[in-house]
Structures are given as C-alpha cells and as structure tokens.
Design a protein around this motif. Structure first.
Motif, PDB file in Angstrom:
ATOM      1  N   LEU A 274       0.684  -1.384  -0.137  1.00 30.45           N
ATOM      2  CA  LEU A 274      -0.059  -0.126  -0.106  1.00 30.45           C
ATOM      3  C   LEU A 274       0.817   1.260   0.017  1.00 30.45           C
ATOM      4  CD1 LEU A 274      -2.960  -0.957   2.492  1.00 30.45           C
ATOM      5  CD2 LEU A 274      -2.777  -0.763   0.008  1.00 30.45           C
ATOM      6  N   ARG A 275       1.891   1.379   0.773  1.00 32.21           N
ATOM      7  CA  ARG A 275       2.733   2.602   1.112  1.00 32.21           C
ATOM      8  C   ARG A 275       3.944   2.728  -0.039  1.00 32.21           C
ATOM      9  NH1 ARG A 275       5.038   2.870   6.793  1.00 32.21           N
ATOM     10  NH2 ARG A 275       5.714   4.815   6.126  1.00 32.21           N
ATOM     11  N   GLU A 276       4.447   1.656  -0.312  1.00 32.15           N
ATOM     12  CA  GLU A 276       5.580   1.851  -1.162  1.00 32.15           C
ATOM     13  C   GLU A 276       5.211   1.401  -2.801  1.00 32.15           C
ATOM     14  OE1 GLU A 276       8.765  -0.591  -0.207  1.00 32.15           O
ATOM     15  OE2 GLU A 276       8.428  -0.487   2.062  1.00 32.15           O
ATOM     16  N   GLY A 277       4.202   0.370  -3.042  1.00 36.58           N
ATOM     17  CA  GLY A 277       3.516   0.319  -4.250  1.00 36.58           C
ATOM     18  C   GLY A 277       2.767   1.010  -4.953  1.00 36.58           C
ATOM     19  N   LEU A 278       1.641   1.291  -4.035  1.00 40.27           N
ATOM     20  CA  LEU A 278       0.635   2.300  -4.361  1.00 40.27           C
ATOM     21  C   LEU A 278       0.535   3.670  -4.099  1.00 40.27           C
ATOM     22  CD1 LEU A 278      -2.112  -0.426  -3.741  1.00 40.27           C
ATOM     23  CD2 LEU A 278      -1.001  -0.159  -5.731  1.00 40.27           C
ATOM     24  N   GLY A 279       1.461   3.858  -3.201  1.00 37.05           N
ATOM     25  CA  GLY A 279       1.629   5.305  -2.878  1.00 37.05           C
ATOM     26  C   GLY A 279       0.774   6.054  -1.779  1.00 37.05           C
ATOM     27  N   PHE A 280       0.068   5.170  -1.120  1.00 38.96           N
ATOM     28  CA  PHE A 280      -0.841   5.418  -0.020  1.00 38.96           C
ATOM     29  C   PHE A 280       0.027   5.819   1.332  1.00 38.96           C
ATOM     30  CE2 PHE A 280      -3.662   2.675  -2.476  1.00 38.96           C
ATOM     31  CZ  PHE A 280      -4.785   3.606  -2.693  1.00 38.96           C
ATOM     32  N   ASP A 281      -0.516   6.798   2.276  1.00 35.68           N
ATOM     33  CA  ASP A 281       0.096   7.237   3.428  1.00 35.68           C
ATOM     34  C   ASP A 281       0.128   6.240   4.430  1.00 35.68           C
ATOM     35  OD1 ASP A 281      -2.384   7.766   4.376  1.00 35.68           O
ATOM     36  OD2 ASP A 281      -2.194   9.931   3.700  1.00 35.68           O
ATOM     37  N   ILE A 282       0.659   6.677   5.549  1.00 33.04           N
ATOM     38  CA  ILE A 282       0.890   5.755   6.612  1.00 33.04           C
ATOM     39  C   ILE A 282      -0.536   5.715   7.364  1.00 33.04           C
ATOM     40  CG2 ILE A 282       1.848   7.118   8.307  1.00 33.04           C
ATOM     41  CD1 ILE A 282       3.146   5.101   9.495  1.00 33.04           C
ATOM     42  N   ASP A 283      -0.962   6.892   7.291  1.00 36.25           N
ATOM     43  CA  ASP A 283      -2.278   6.759   7.998  1.00 36.25           C
ATOM     44  C   ASP A 283      -3.588   5.885   7.375  1.00 36.25           C
ATOM     45  OD1 ASP A 283      -1.648   8.685   9.832  1.00 36.25           O
ATOM     46  OD2 ASP A 283      -2.251  10.390   8.824  1.00 36.25           O
ATOM     47  N   PHE A 284      -3.506   5.968   6.094  1.00 35.09           N
ATOM     48  CA  PHE A 284      -4.559   4.830   5.341  1.00 35.09           C
ATOM     49  C   PHE A 284      -4.047   3.632   5.705  1.00 35.09           C
ATOM     50  CE2 PHE A 284      -5.966   2.505   1.817  1.00 35.09           C
ATOM     51  CZ  PHE A 284      -7.339   2.915   1.966  1.00 35.09           C
ATOM     52  N   GLY A 336      -8.159   4.845  -4.782  1.00 34.10           N
ATOM     53  CA  GLY A 336      -9.238   5.140  -3.930  1.00 34.10           C
ATOM     54  C   GLY A 336      -9.556   4.390  -2.689  1.00 34.10           C
ATOM     55  N   PHE A 337     -10.655   4.164  -2.276  1.00 38.99           N
ATOM     56  CA  PHE A 337     -11.089   3.470  -1.102  1.00 38.99           C
ATOM     57  C   PHE A 337     -11.284   1.803  -1.399  1.00 38.99           C
ATOM     58  CE2 PHE A 337     -14.026   2.304   2.445  1.00 38.99           C
ATOM     59  CZ  PHE A 337     -13.475   2.969   3.470  1.00 38.99           C
ATOM     60  N   LEU A 338     -10.894   1.292  -2.648  1.00 37.70           N
ATOM     61  CA  LEU A 338     -11.196   0.090  -2.808  1.00 37.70           C
ATOM     62  C   LEU A 338     -10.020  -0.714  -2.044  1.00 37.70           C
ATOM     63  CD1 LEU A 338     -11.790  -0.090  -6.666  1.00 37.70           C
ATOM     64  CD2 LEU A 338     -13.234  -0.505  -4.631  1.00 37.70           C
ATOM     65  N   PRO A 339      -8.887  -0.400  -1.880  1.00 35.78           N
ATOM     66  CA  PRO A 339      -7.999  -1.152  -0.850  1.00 35.78           C
ATOM     67  C   PRO A 339      -8.579  -1.615   0.388  1.00 35.78           C
ATOM     68  CG  PRO A 339      -6.597   0.360  -2.078  1.00 35.78           C
ATOM     69  CD  PRO A 339      -8.094   0.632  -2.341  1.00 35.78           C
ATOM     70  N   MET A 340      -9.311  -0.483   0.994  1.00 38.41           N
ATOM     71  CA  MET A 340      -9.827  -0.700   2.361  1.00 38.41           C
ATOM     72  C   MET A 340     -11.092  -1.900   2.029  1.00 38.41           C
ATOM     73  SD  MET A 340     -10.436   0.041   5.445  1.00 38.41           S
ATOM     74  CE  MET A 340      -9.624   1.792   5.769  1.00 38.41           C
TER      75      MET A 340
END
Length: 451
Positions: A274-284, A336-340
């Motif tokens: 999520l963080r390194e491959g997809l660029g989401f922040d640590i909070d998400f 978007g929200f789909l990883p959740m």
C-alpha cells in the motif's frame, strides 16, 4: 452445548461455554502476547537494549522455527500424555517466558524466550480439536472453533490498548510482567477447570464429554462399538499417523500449506504494498490494518456459526471466494477506497479459515487421529508461510512490484476452492475417522436447520 462427565452424567451447558472462553484466551495469550507483542515493543526495546534490525529479523525467523518444532512436539506429546496436559503446559510455559523476558538485558536470552513463546503458539493450538471434540456438541463446533481462531485478534487488540500507556511511561518491562502474570492466572483457572471436566484423562480412561445425541459414555455401547471394524484401534495414535493414506486428510494438509503460502504473506506485505507500491500514506495503511483487526474479532465466530448451518465446506468456499476477490481488487483496482474494501474482504476470509479447517477435522475425526491430523496441518501451514514469504520477496526483487504476488494469491484462492469441493461432507461415513461406531453427526448434518 451438552457435555458429559466420565461418569456418564450430563454436566451444565455452561461447561462448554467456559472451556470455549478459556481456549480463546489461550490463543489470545500465546499468539497475541507471545507472538505479536514483541513487534509492537521492538522500537522501545531497541532503544534501551541497543540491538539492530538484523537481530530483529533473526528473532522473527527463530520464532517461526520454534512454531514448526513445537507443532511437531505438541503433536507427539498429545498422543502420549493427552491434549489437555499439552495445552495447559503450553500456556503455562508461555506465561513463564512472558514474566522472565523483562528480567534480563541479554538479547540472546530474550531471543531464546521469544523463540519458545513462538513455539507455544503452535503447541497450544494442536490439541484444540481433540478438546473441543470431547466437550462441545457436534453442531456447535464450527462456531466455537471460529471464535477460538479469532483469539489472536483479541490478543492484538489488548496489546493495542495496553501498549500506549506503558510506552508513554517508558515502562515496556512492566507490560511484559502484566501480560505474563495475567496469563499465569488464567492458566491456574484453566487447570482446575480441565481437571473437574476430566480433560486430563485420555479417551481410553474417560468417556468423551461431548454429547452427539447418543450415550457416548455408556460402557456397554463403548464395548459394542469397540468390536465394530476395529473402531477402538482407529482412535489410537498409530492410526493417527496412518492418516497419510487417507485422501481427504492429505487434501486438508495441502490446503493448510496453501493457506500459509497465501494468507500469511498477504497480511505481511499488505502495508509495504500500500505504501511503497501504491503510494498510500501511513494513516490509510494503518486504517486498513485497524479495520482488519476489528473485523477479525467477530468474523471467526460469525462464519463458524454459519458453518454449523450450511456446512464447513460451503463456508470454506465462501471464504476462498472473498479471498480471491480481495486479491483481485489489489491487482486490478487498487485505487481510492477500494484497498479498504479489499482489507474488509480479507478479514472476513482470513480469520474464519483458521477455525473452519479444525472444525472440519473435529467433525470428521476424533481422539488421537484428530490430534495428529491437526498437528500436521500446523506444520504444513508453517512451511507454507515460510515458502510464501520467500516467494513474495523473490517476486518483488525480480519484478520490482508486490502486485505479482497478489496475482499468485488469486490463483491459489481458486485452487483452494477447488480442493475444498473435493472433500467429503464432514461427518459422513466417507470422512469419519476414529469414531466409536456409526456417526450420528451424519443425521444432524442433513437436517434442514441445526443448532
């Protein structure tokens, strides 16, 4: 839940509930405290003790090795001294290690204690199928083992509640003491309870305490059943080790290997992906992790309850379908929200799977046969986890992206669904092993509404 003492008298339904709570607390302690607490305290322990992340990696690997060794040892001991003794001994050993860990500054001793605790997580789990099979009525075993399998998430939640307060006071040692003494107190209560229920006596010395709708503890019926096609021998440890010749048992072992191969790395690499491959922040990423943990607290029991009504195989197929969809979302639409959503689907599948497989074994085998079958599943699962983690790292190094491992996971989920359909219906004559005569469970399972 109906239970029965060795005397043949039925005990209070509360006995099954009490044992269920105790078994869940065992998993919460050995996994939540013995397996995962170090990961939450590693930053503070490193600052005080001065070890580096190479040591952290070594300790993690040693814990996995301890898990495999104790899975084998626990299986061997359970068939000789009894599942109740092994379970209580494992929890007591875990509690003792939890208390001893903060008393030393030696990283070598700490590593040894953590390795043993990683092992107790396996050995406490091995006899659960035997114990549940003796205490819990057939039609309730799915929900009970589902709840027990969610014990890990309860332990992790307790950790999350306790850690901030102790860390703010720079008192990580106090947290180890607290969970250690708490575990030892639960062990004492459990030992007394197991003794009163006769769970320290073997099946040969005491009747099974689970009621199947027939008088399983009646001496005359036991003698009669023992003469039927060597049923008594089927419950022996030697018969358990011969399970390699039974088709559905081998399928279960392969499934547990693939569970470890796919499910464990899925969780381990989710945050980096999520963080390194997809660029989401640590909070998400933290929100996804938190959601998985909260759902895990209830998913095991909910799907276990469902399995008692529609069958374990059907519930497993549902879980593997959710697992497949979760992987596909991370491959085709990780925006978007789909990883959740993917995390929610994963949690709904992941925690129940670890209760459904032992539920199937519990409903298809008994005594030493069930213990050996389930003990080997813990080994194959651990090996699968090691192979899966290595494969995920290898694919990341070769392709530069974690995505390709999630492609592999999606394929494995399809294979697992196919293997599930190859299993005979639990409780049927085809699947029954180590039973004392004809299995009344077959009649229960075919009823339109159970429980």
């Amino acid at each position: 839940m109906n239970t029965k003492q060795s005397t043949g008298k039925r005990s209070s339904p509360a006995a099954g509930f009490v044992v269920t709570v105790l078994l869940t607390s065992f998993v919460a302690a050995t996994y939540g405290f013995g397996f995962y607490l170090f990961a939450q305290l590693v930053t503070d322990m490193r600052r005080d003790l001065g070890f580096d992340y190479a040591v952290v990696g070594t300790i993690t690997a040693a814990g996995q090795l301890g898990f495999l060794v104790f899975a084998l040892l626990g299986t061997w001991l359970s068939t000789r001294i009894g599942g109740g003794q092994v379970t209580i001994g494992s929890v007591a050993l875990c509690g003792l290690c939890l208390v001893l860990l903060p008393t030393t500054d030696s990283i070598v001793l700490i590593a040894l204690l953590l390795t043993i605790m990683g092992g107790t997580a396996a050995s406490v789990y091995v006899p659960l199928v035997e114990i549940v099979g003796r205490v819990v009525d057939y039609r309730h075993r799915g929900k009970v083992l589902g709840l027990v399998s969610s014990g890990t998430s309860y332990g992790v939640v307790v950790n999350s509640i306790l850690v901030p307060g102790f860390v703010r006071d720079d008192n990580w040692r106090g947290l180890w003491y607290s969970v250690g003494f708490g575990t030892l107190m639960v062990t004492v209560v459990a030992a007394v309870t197991f003794h009163r229920l006769g769970l320290f006596r073997s099946d040969e010395k005491a009747a099974p305490v689970a009621a199947h709708g027939t008088d399983a503890g009646d001496p005359d019926s036991r003698k009669e059943d023992a003469g039927k096609e060597g049923a008594g021998k089927d419950d022996s440890a030697r018969a358990g080790w011969r399970m390699v010749l039974v088709r559905w048992v081998v399928i279960v072992w392969v499934m547990k290997f693939l569970n470890g191969f796919a499910c464990m790395p899925f969780q381990n690499y989710l945050s980096p992906y999520l963080r390194e491959g997809l660029g989401f922040d640590i909070d998400f990423a933290a929100q996804v992790w938190g959601t998985i943990g909260v759902i895990g607290m209830f998913a095991g029991f909910a799907v276990g309850w469902l399995s008692d009504r529609i069958g374990v195989r059907a519930s497993l197929v549902i879980c593997y379908t959710l697992f497949f969809l979760s992987s596909v979302l991370l491959v085709l639409a990780p925006v978007g929200f789909l990883p959740m959503v993917s995390g929610v689907l994963f949690a709904l599948a992941f925690y129940p799977i670890y209760g459904l497989v032992p539920a199937y074994v519990s409903k298809s085998a008994s005594g030493a046969a069930a213990t050996v079958i389930f003990g080997v599943t813990n080994v194959t699962q651990g090996v699968g986890g090691i192979v899966g983690n290595y494969t995920a790292g290898f694919l990341k190094n070769v392709t530069g992206d974690f995505m390709w491992y999630y492609v592999v996971v999606a394929v494995v989920a399809v294979v697992l669904g196919f293997l599930t359909l190859q299993l005979p219906r639990e409780g049927s004559a085809e699947s029954a092993l180590g039973k004392k005569g004809p299995a009344p469970e077959t009649r229960t399972e075919t009823a339109p509404s159970v429980g």
